[in-house]
Each structure stands twice: as structure tokens, then as C-alpha cells.
Design a protein around this motif. Structure first.
Motif, PDB file in Angstrom:
ATOM      1  N   ILE A   1       0.850  -1.187   0.000  1.00  0.00           N
ATOM      2  CA  ILE A   1       0.000   0.000   0.000  1.00  0.00           C
ATOM      3  C   ILE A   1       0.887   1.238   0.000  1.00  0.00           C
ATOM      4  O   ILE A   1       1.879   1.320   0.716  1.00  0.00           O
ATOM      5  CB  ILE A   1      -0.954  -0.004   1.219  1.00  0.00           C
ATOM      6  N   ASP A   2       0.524   2.181  -0.850  1.00  0.00           N
ATOM      7  CA  ASP A   2       1.201   3.463  -1.072  1.00  0.00           C
ATOM      8  C   ASP A   2       2.468   3.354  -1.926  1.00  0.00           C
ATOM      9  O   ASP A   2       3.134   4.360  -2.156  1.00  0.00           O
ATOM     10  CB  ASP A   2       1.474   4.222   0.228  1.00  0.00           C
TER      11      ASP A   2
ATOM     12  N   GLU B   1      -9.441  -5.780 -10.270  1.00  0.00           N
ATOM     13  CA  GLU B   1      -9.188  -6.384  -8.967  1.00  0.00           C
ATOM     14  C   GLU B   1      -9.515  -7.864  -9.016  1.00  0.00           C
ATOM     15  O   GLU B   1     -10.616  -8.252  -9.414  1.00  0.00           O
ATOM     16  CB  GLU B   1     -10.062  -5.711  -7.916  1.00  0.00           C
TER      17      GLU B   1
ATOM     18  N   SER C   1      -2.779   3.077  -3.440  1.00  0.00           N
ATOM     19  CA  SER C   1      -3.271   3.591  -2.159  1.00  0.00           C
ATOM     20  C   SER C   1      -4.680   3.079  -1.848  1.00  0.00           C
ATOM     21  O   SER C   1      -5.422   2.669  -2.748  1.00  0.00           O
ATOM     22  CB  SER C   1      -3.294   5.121  -2.181  1.00  0.00           C
ATOM     23  N   VAL C   2      -5.025   3.144  -0.586  1.00  0.00           N
ATOM     24  CA  VAL C   2      -6.383   2.807  -0.153  1.00  0.00           C
ATOM     25  C   VAL C   2      -7.363   3.774  -0.814  1.00  0.00           C
ATOM     26  O   VAL C   2      -8.443   3.375  -1.257  1.00  0.00           O
ATOM     27  CB  VAL C   2      -6.479   2.857   1.386  1.00  0.00           C
ATOM     28  N   ALA C   3      -6.991   5.040  -0.934  1.00  0.00           N
ATOM     29  CA  ALA C   3      -7.856   6.036  -1.570  1.00  0.00           C
ATOM     30  C   ALA C   3      -8.157   5.673  -3.025  1.00  0.00           C
ATOM     31  O   ALA C   3      -9.221   6.004  -3.542  1.00  0.00           O
ATOM     32  CB  ALA C   3      -7.211   7.421  -1.495  1.00  0.00           C
ATOM     33  N   ASN C   4      -7.241   4.973  -3.681  1.00  0.00           N
ATOM     34  CA  ASN C   4      -7.463   4.526  -5.064  1.00  0.00           C
ATOM     35  C   ASN C   4      -8.173   3.178  -5.132  1.00  0.00           C
ATOM     36  O   ASN C   4      -8.371   2.643  -6.217  1.00  0.00           O
ATOM     37  CB  ASN C   4      -6.134   4.448  -5.822  1.00  0.00           C
ATOM     38  N   GLY C   5      -8.509   2.603  -3.970  1.00  0.00           N
ATOM     39  CA  GLY C   5      -9.279   1.361  -3.939  1.00  0.00           C
ATOM     40  C   GLY C   5      -8.473   0.090  -3.736  1.00  0.00           C
ATOM     41  O   GLY C   5      -9.030  -1.008  -3.765  1.00  0.00           O
ATOM     42  N   PHE C   6      -7.160   0.209  -3.532  1.00  0.00           N
ATOM     43  CA  PHE C   6      -6.327  -0.982  -3.346  1.00  0.00           C
ATOM     44  C   PHE C   6      -6.432  -1.484  -1.915  1.00  0.00           C
ATOM     45  O   PHE C   6      -6.596  -0.697  -0.978  1.00  0.00           O
ATOM     46  CB  PHE C   6      -4.874  -0.678  -3.717  1.00  0.00           C
ATOM     47  N   GLU C   7      -6.342  -2.814  -1.760  1.00  0.00           N
ATOM     48  CA  GLU C   7      -6.472  -3.438  -0.450  1.00  0.00           C
ATOM     49  C   GLU C   7      -5.361  -4.457  -0.245  1.00  0.00           C
ATOM     50  O   GLU C   7      -4.926  -5.122  -1.192  1.00  0.00           O
ATOM     51  CB  GLU C   7      -7.817  -4.161  -0.339  1.00  0.00           C
ATOM     52  N   VAL C   8      -4.920  -4.580   0.993  1.00  0.00           N
ATOM     53  CA  VAL C   8      -3.915  -5.572   1.352  1.00  0.00           C
ATOM     54  C   VAL C   8      -4.497  -6.963   1.131  1.00  0.00           C
ATOM     55  O   VAL C   8      -5.673  -7.214   1.422  1.00  0.00           O
ATOM     56  CB  VAL C   8      -3.488  -5.389   2.832  1.00  0.00           C
TER      57      VAL C   8
END
Length: 92
Positions: free
Chosen positions: A7-8, A38, A67-74
Motif C-alpha cells: 500500500i502506497d 481487482e 493507495s487505499v484512496a485509489n481502492g487498493f487493499e492488502v
């Protein structure tokens, strides 16, 4: 690209384009587009356009911030599809 990202992190996307008939480097009709998917979903998470890189014919670059703001998740995986029209031929 395969591997681990966090992330990031910033993911670079480098895409060459070439003429279908000869294989020679050739500029796309417009900047190649990318779509981020995804996991096994057909729904796109992000879209964007690559820009010509280093004034090189047929070489394009873009970046994606994971980033989380762009919708990505761990814990999930993502695929990036790049499409372009080169000399009247659509490709991806």
C-alpha cells in the motif's frame, strides 16, 4: 510485472508500441489507455492514459499509486491491461 507491492507504493507502467506489419517502433494514435482489475473481477478499479516517455517513438509511461484512496487493499491481487491503437490496429 509480477511480485510484491505494498500500500502506497508507486507502480510504473512502461508500454512500448510497434507497427503490426513490420514490428518497428511506432507511435500510438493517442496515449495508450490502461485499466486496473481487482482479482478475478471484470469491473475496473482504475483507468488512465500513458504518456510518451523520454521523447522516444513508441514508448509510453504511467504510474499508479497503490493507495487505499485509489481502492487498493492488502491481500488482494490486481491485473493491469494496456490497450492502444497503432497504425489503425487495436491491440492489448
Amino acid at each position: 510485472m509480477f511480485g510484491t507491492a505494498y500500500i502506497d507504493d508507486i507502480l510504473p507502467i512502461v508500454q512500448p508500441t510497434s507497427r503490426f506489419s513490420s514490428g518497428a517502433k511506432y507511435a500510438a494514435s493517442s496515449g495508450p489507455a490502461y485499466i486496473v482489475y481487482e482479482q478475478d473481477s471484470a469491473t475496473n478499479l482504475l483507468t488512465g492514459t500513458l504518456s510518451q516517455f523520454d521523447s522516444k517513438t513508441g514508448l509510453y509511461l504511467g504510474t499508479i499509486t497503490l493507495s487505499v484512496a485509489n481502492g487498493f487493499e492488502v491481500g488482494k491481487y490486481y491485473a493491469v491491461l494496456v490497450t492502444a491503437t497503432v497504425d489503425g490496429v487495436d491491440a492489448h
